[in-house]
Design a protein around this motif. Structure first.
Motif, short mmCIF file in Angstrom:
data_model
loop_
_atom_site.label_atom_id
_atom_site.label_comp_id
_atom_site.label_asym_id
_atom_site.label_seq_id
_atom_site.Cartn_x
_atom_site.Cartn_y
_atom_site.Cartn_z
N GLN A 137 67.77 -2.57 53.50
CA GLN A 137 66.69 -2.97 52.61
C GLN A 137 65.69 -3.81 53.39
OE1 GLN A 137 68.53 -5.00 49.34
NE2 GLN A 137 69.46 -3.15 48.51
N ASP A 138 64.42 -3.47 53.29
CA ASP A 138 63.36 -4.21 53.96
C ASP A 138 62.52 -4.92 52.92
OD1 ASP A 138 64.06 -3.22 56.55
OD2 ASP A 138 63.06 -1.33 56.03
N ASN A 150 58.51 -10.08 57.56
CA ASN A 150 59.35 -8.96 57.14
C ASN A 150 60.80 -9.22 57.54
OD1 ASN A 150 57.16 -7.44 56.14
ND2 ASN A 150 56.67 -6.75 58.21
N SER A 151 61.72 -8.85 56.66
CA SER A 151 63.15 -9.00 56.93
C SER A 151 63.89 -7.74 56.50
CB SER A 151 63.72 -10.21 56.18
OG SER A 151 63.22 -11.41 56.71
N SER A 152 64.98 -7.47 57.20
CA SER A 152 65.83 -6.33 56.87
C SER A 152 67.23 -6.83 56.57
CB SER A 152 65.86 -5.33 58.04
OG SER A 152 64.56 -4.84 58.32
N TYR A 153 67.86 -6.21 55.56
CA TYR A 153 69.19 -6.61 55.13
C TYR A 153 70.10 -5.40 55.05
CZ TYR A 153 66.66 -10.83 53.77
OH TYR A 153 65.88 -11.97 53.78
N LEU A 174 75.99 -9.72 65.22
CA LEU A 174 76.46 -8.36 65.49
C LEU A 174 75.32 -7.55 66.10
CD1 LEU A 174 78.39 -7.46 62.19
CD2 LEU A 174 79.30 -8.52 64.27
N PHE A 175 75.67 -6.68 67.05
CA PHE A 175 74.72 -5.69 67.55
C PHE A 175 75.12 -4.36 66.94
CE2 PHE A 175 73.15 -2.56 70.66
CZ PHE A 175 71.81 -2.91 70.66
N TYR A 176 74.25 -3.81 66.08
CA TYR A 176 74.61 -2.64 65.31
C TYR A 176 73.41 -1.70 65.21
CZ TYR A 176 76.31 0.15 61.35
OH TYR A 176 76.71 1.18 60.52
N GLN A 177 73.60 -0.47 65.61
CA GLN A 177 72.56 0.56 65.56
C GLN A 177 71.24 0.10 66.21
OE1 GLN A 177 72.71 1.93 61.29
NE2 GLN A 177 73.26 3.86 62.28
N GLY A 178 71.37 -0.47 67.40
CA GLY A 178 70.20 -0.83 68.19
C GLY A 178 69.52 -2.12 67.80
N LYS A 179 70.09 -2.88 66.84
CA LYS A 179 69.49 -4.14 66.40
C LYS A 179 70.53 -5.25 66.42
CE LYS A 179 66.03 -2.34 63.12
NZ LYS A 179 65.59 -2.39 61.70
N TYR A 180 70.01 -6.48 66.56
CA TYR A 180 70.86 -7.66 66.42
C TYR A 180 70.75 -8.18 64.98
CZ TYR A 180 71.59 -7.88 71.45
OH TYR A 180 71.95 -7.60 72.75
N TRP A 181 71.92 -8.48 64.40
CA TRP A 181 71.98 -8.97 63.03
C TRP A 181 72.78 -10.27 63.00
CZ3 TRP A 181 69.95 -5.58 59.18
CH2 TRP A 181 69.66 -4.29 59.63
N LYS A 205 71.55 -9.93 58.15
CA LYS A 205 70.11 -10.05 58.17
C LYS A 205 69.63 -9.78 59.59
CE LYS A 205 66.28 -13.27 57.41
NZ LYS A 205 65.90 -14.64 57.02
N ALA A 206 68.64 -8.92 59.75
CA ALA A 206 68.16 -8.55 61.08
C ALA A 206 67.48 -9.74 61.76
CB ALA A 206 67.20 -7.37 60.98
N LEU A 207 67.74 -9.86 63.06
CA LEU A 207 67.08 -10.87 63.86
C LEU A 207 65.82 -10.27 64.48
CD1 LEU A 207 70.12 -12.47 65.70
CD2 LEU A 207 68.79 -13.47 63.85
#
Length: 208
Positions: A137-138, A150-153, A174-181, A205-207
């Motif tokens: 969710q963005d 903007n934030s992604s969850y 966590l590093f998950y699907q090319g992103k740090y969360w 929550k995406a960093l």
């Protein structure tokens, strides 16, 4: 480890470790030749091991006892954030009290000259098996007037920590699907197969 989703992307876990560094001259309240106390985290006292009444490094010293032969007698109470602490020589511990003995001096343990800096370090642990529990969710929010961010969850779940005490926690990364969360929240549900097993749910929550 349990591997329930062998074809799903794995998450790499970075565990957060916190350390504190204190700036400013140390103030040590001396109870005996080997025991002293200093303010820890600006809210409580921490015990300090002394040698001949001295600690390692530069510090100011304040005696809260006096020695009569082989017996230590407490002469001063310490006041920190409206709480009173008195050293008990019988058990060699600093104890919280509601009242003090008549004639005992009260020392205000001031924290204004002490600065505590929190340092975070992240240690890479390992990759673990997981699957998405919710779609990403963005959203946008406004932390200050005129600035949109903007934030992604996302929420994932894993069976890998059912029998392990060490597991991802709040503020780990966590590093998950090319992103740090960053992990914002954790929860658990349970299944029986017939043995009880836990499922760990991680709200991320995406960093940026």
């Amino acid at each position: 480890m349990i591997q329930r989703y062998p074809f799903a992307p794995k998450a790499i876990w970075f565990k957060r470790y916190t350390d504190q560094m204190t700036l400013g001259k140390r103030k040590i309240y001396v109870a005996t030749d080997t025991i002293g106390y200093e303010i820890k985290s600006l809210r409580e006292f921490s015990r300090v091991e002394l040698k001949n009444g001295m600690a390692v490094g530069e510090a100011d010293y304040f005696s809260i006892t006096e020695r009569d032969g082989q017996v230590w007698k407490t002469t001063c109470a310490l006041k920190l954030l409206d709480k009173i602490y008195i050293f008990n020589p019988d058990i060699c511990e600093l104890e919280e009290h509601d009242i003090i003995d008549e004639g005992m001096t009260v020392i205000n343990a001031l924290t204004s000259e002490i600065m505590v800096i929190e340092r975070n370090a992240y240690l890479r642990k390992y990759a673990f098996d997981c699957i998405k529990e919710t779609d990403q969710q963005d959203s946008s929010y406004q932390p200050i007037s005129g600035l949109l961010t903007n934030s992604s969850y996302l929420t994932i779940k894993t069976h890998n920590f059912s029998e392990q005490k060490d597991e991802p926690q709040h503020e780990d990364i966590l590093f998950y699907q090319g992103k740090y969360w960053i992990i914002e929240d954790t929860s658990k549900t349970y299944i029986y197969t017939p043995k009880e097993k836990s499922i760990l749910h991680l709200s991320l929550k995406a960093l940026k």
